[in-house]
Design an enzyme around this catalytic site. Structure first.
Site, PDB file in Angstrom:
ATOM      1  N   HIS A  25      36.815  74.087  29.110  1.00  0.00           N
ATOM      2  CA  HIS A  25      36.014  72.964  29.597  1.00  0.00           C
ATOM      3  C   HIS A  25      34.539  73.316  29.693  1.00  0.00           C
ATOM      4  CE1 HIS A  25      35.525  74.666  33.674  1.00  0.00           C
ATOM      5  NE2 HIS A  25      36.790  75.029  33.583  1.00  0.00           N
ATOM      6  N   CYS A  81      40.639  79.310  33.644  1.00  0.00           N
ATOM      7  CA  CYS A  81      40.114  78.447  32.587  1.00  0.00           C
ATOM      8  C   CYS A  81      39.022  79.168  31.799  1.00  0.00           C
ATOM      9  CB  CYS A  81      39.541  77.166  33.186  1.00  0.00           C
ATOM     10  SG  CYS A  81      40.800  76.096  33.909  1.00  0.00           S
TER      11      CYS A  81
END
Length: 177
Positions: A61, A77
């Site tokens: 992201h 992440c």
């Protein structure tokens, strides 16, 4: 880790885990919301790629802050620069393969001849990976005798383990007389 892109999410909503909310409260004394809608206060940025790995909680992201890009500061992440995730988001499709490389040392010679190294500290002291210890790496598999390498920079990066992609080309400066 090998997986695929499970879904593409423009303008993602961030839902901090219970543990993240507890950690934030312990550190800052303030509550995190249950969810953070898309917008300038959302740490996921404008785009997210959900990975199919495990229970599908891992994302590639963007971010609303520059801190932590390329570093091990998230809950697993991969955080990217906003422009980079926008480019990637436009290029990939759901179902495409993703390979996360967990090697503390990465070296490359690019098609244009430039050479780079990226050195991270291991995630854990007993981490196993496909990388050899720095002093045992066989650079001959990538570089030739004709390659001009700044070995001082290589040694520095192996010592500092900053996780940055660093050009290791040796440039000879010639003074005009």
């Amino acid at each position: 880790m090998e997986t695929t892109i499970f879904s593409k999410i423009p303008n993602p909503t961030w839902t901090p885990t219970k543990q993240s909310r507890e950690d934030h409260f312990a550190e800052h004394g303030t509550e995190l919301p249950q969810t953070v809608p898309a917008g300038k206060n959302n740490p996921l940025g404008e785009y997210a790629l959900r990975l199919a790995y495990g229970n599908r909680t891992y994302l590639i992201h963007g971010t609303n802050k520059n801190f932590g890009i390329g570093m091990r500061v998230s809950a697993g992440c991969v955080r990217m620069n906003p422009d980079d995730i926008a480019w990637l988001f436009a290029k990939v499709k759901s179902g495409e393969s993703v390979k996360v490389i967990n090697d503390p040392i990465k070296i490359t010679k690019e098609p244009n001849g430039e050479k780079y190294i990226e050195v991270h500290s291991p995630l854990t002291p007993d981490e196993t990976s496909n990388s050899e210890p720095a002093e045992e790496l066989n650079y001959d598999t990538i570089f030739t005798n004709n390659d001009m390498i700044d070995w001082d920079i290589v040694a520095q990066e192996q010592e500092l383990q900053r996780g940055l992609v660093i050009n290791i080309d040796l440039y000879e400066w010639v003074e005009n007389m």
